[in-house]
Write a protein that holds these residues in place. Sequence first.
Motif, PDB file in Angstrom:
ATOM      1  N   LYS A 169      42.417  36.778   2.891  1.00 21.38           N
ATOM      2  CA  LYS A 169      43.236  36.639   4.092  1.00 21.38           C
ATOM      3  C   LYS A 169      42.674  35.681   4.881  1.00 21.38           C
ATOM      4  O   LYS A 169      41.557  35.079   4.918  1.00 21.38           O
ATOM      5  N   HIS A 170      43.565  34.843   5.497  1.00 22.16           N
ATOM      6  CA  HIS A 170      43.216  33.599   6.318  1.00 22.16           C
ATOM      7  C   HIS A 170      42.202  33.771   7.549  1.00 22.16           C
ATOM      8  O   HIS A 170      42.484  34.962   8.180  1.00 22.16           O
ATOM      9  N   ILE A 171      41.199  33.060   7.710  1.00 23.49           N
ATOM     10  CA  ILE A 171      40.198  33.047   8.625  1.00 23.49           C
ATOM     11  C   ILE A 171      39.874  31.778   9.055  1.00 23.49           C
ATOM     12  O   ILE A 171      39.533  30.931   8.129  1.00 23.49           O
ATOM     13  N   ASN A 174      32.286  33.605  14.391  1.00 24.67           N
ATOM     14  CA  ASN A 174      32.264  34.457  13.201  1.00 24.67           C
ATOM     15  C   ASN A 174      31.324  33.745  12.193  1.00 24.67           C
ATOM     16  O   ASN A 174      31.335  34.388  10.963  1.00 24.67           O
TER      17      ASN A 174
END
Length: 715
Positions: A254-256, A292
């Motif tokens: 998943k893109h982060i 994050n």
Amino acid sequence: MRKYISINEGWTFEKKGEKSTVNLPHTWNNLDGQGSEPTYYRGKCTYTKIIERQKGKTWLEFKGVNAACTVYINGNKVGSHLGGYSAFRFEVTDFLSSPKNFLTVEVDNSPLREVYPETADFTFYGGIYRDVNLITEVEKQHFSLDDCGSSALYITPKMNGDVFVKSVISGYETGVRVLYEIFDADGKLVASAGNRVRLHVENPHLWNGLEDPYLYTLRATLFMESRTVDRVESRFGFREIRFDADKGCFLNGKHIKLKGVSRHQDREGLGNALTINEHREDLELIREVGANSIRLAHYQQAEEFYSLCDEMGFLVWAEVPVISRFSKKKQANALSQLEELIKQNMNHPSIFCWGIENEITIQGASPVLTDSIEELNNLAHVLDVSRPTTCAQLTMCPPESELNNITDIMGYNHYYGWYMKTVDGIDEWLKKFKEAQPKVPLCLSEYGAEAVIGYFSDNAVQGDYSEGYQSRFHEHYLNVINSTEWLWGSYVWNMFDFGSSMRNEGGVRGRNNKGLVTFDRKIKKDAFYMYKAFWSEEKFVHIEGGRYTLRRIGKRTFRVISNCPEVTLKCGRYKKTVAGEHVFTFEDVPIKEGNNKVTAVAGDCEETIIFEGVEGYPASYSLPDGASTMVRNWFVPKSESINPEYLSTEDTIGEILKNDDVRGMVSGVAGKLISSPLMKLVAPIKLKTVLNLKFIHINNDMKELAQQFLQTIKK
Ligand code: ADA
């Protein structure tokens, strides 16, 4: 079975003949390394303590001693260690010859030519600043305690549930066997295998960053026949991270976007001698700002910190202090610090990359430097096949440099808008980089501006050290980072103010003030809230300049920072609502003489500040008279303060080329010059004279660079 005994208490510390009793963690630079004196003590000190003879084989374990140390027991040398940030152990079984033994640890934090870092923009606090343990009752057969300070247990989990394990066993003989067991977060046994390198967990629960930092524990037990002789445990997580030059970063598919801050491991009054409480507090603040990811600059940090990051779900950039001043003489130490970093921290799921250098081209590039960085990169890949390598380059390193094609991913440190004019320089540079290196996954590994609590202005400008300018600086960068989709992340320099003994600017000595939070962690600067508005989902409203309480009477502009879609500002009869994102501007707010109650409301959040209306602008809000307002990078010497003990452009070409370090760096072209008969003619000429010759077209920036380079080389 091994036992750990803490020996942190009751050491005799001796500095320059003066003795005192101390407990660990301890540093001797907690005050002078933070500006209480113009310089700080860099030299040797000793720590001594009586230790008792132990049962079975015994090791001494140090979790961090800065920077070099030699250990003696009863006057006999046990061993030494070079490097101030990693753990190390010595076997002391045969040294503990009496019931009571005299342990001496000689610690040295003076600049050492063969140890990184030798010079950088942070204080190198000397001391035994992390825990010390005795590991006793170790059996002949045990998980190695001599494998670079590691747990001797290396875990490589795969997304399909396979777990590859390698352990290093000492005293191996027939009859020795290992049992590996994997437990889930509830302590339930989910896989086990004897003597095998591959285990399998059905439907693995992924470690998914802040959203779900799920951890498993692997326990390895060593048996001799049927007797248990040793046991080690390590937590780990299943996760996959991938980088793409155009699309950025993907965690578990998943893109982060990595929203990061950098962190140094020091604290006001304590230096680097921290406990778990300070580590926890730092992480709570980092969580609050909405990051994050964390760049743990510029060296290996405490093991507890990486463990807390595993538990909380931060993605961590871990690195070695191969920084600022490249020297081939330090290469062996660079390799050993990298090996320690990786072997000691390999099982942490939070660590997503290994950083192998920071701004290493400050003094220019050279083939020797490139080879050395390549060697570090290869070592990281040999030790850990699962993680990408990274580096942080300095603005002066051109985008097309071959150094940008060594590590798997990379970053650039830029200070457009602080050391260099102007903040929008970053927009242009990013475009240029993408054109030059379309296939390189890039992040901003550093960017920042100083803010000293107490300086404010209605027209905050670059170089005024005000919170207002810092906040606007970061607002610009945040917008650029958000709109540059291909950037995989960014790291604010810095989350916290930190000790840098060599600095004296903005009216503050011994400190780098680029933190979003003050050195004592007590005050969140306006820029902290700017990040919170862009990054965090926790709703809030904050009036910018809330400590700028004495305001000139008249119509004033207020900026309010919030992550709500609408803010209302009230002051007396003034009431206005503005819709928008992140920053809400209110013009013509009437400030009258005496107290003015200003309230900002956004959704359920509210903040009220009393501003006092005054005539004129209070002088206390500006830099004090005589304070340096000269914003310059830390490694740039002021021309009026050239250090005569170091080389400079004032020296002759002959003198400069005599120096080993210079010869190492410029071996190519200059090598030919050195051995040619021409050398006799040019040797007596000052370098400055050559640089000023009109026909060779060297601009002032290049001259300044040459000066910076030479001023880092001791004569
Ligand atoms: C460099 C360096 C950092 C930092 C910064 C600054 O870019 O990598 O350690 O201190 O300078 O604040 O100037």
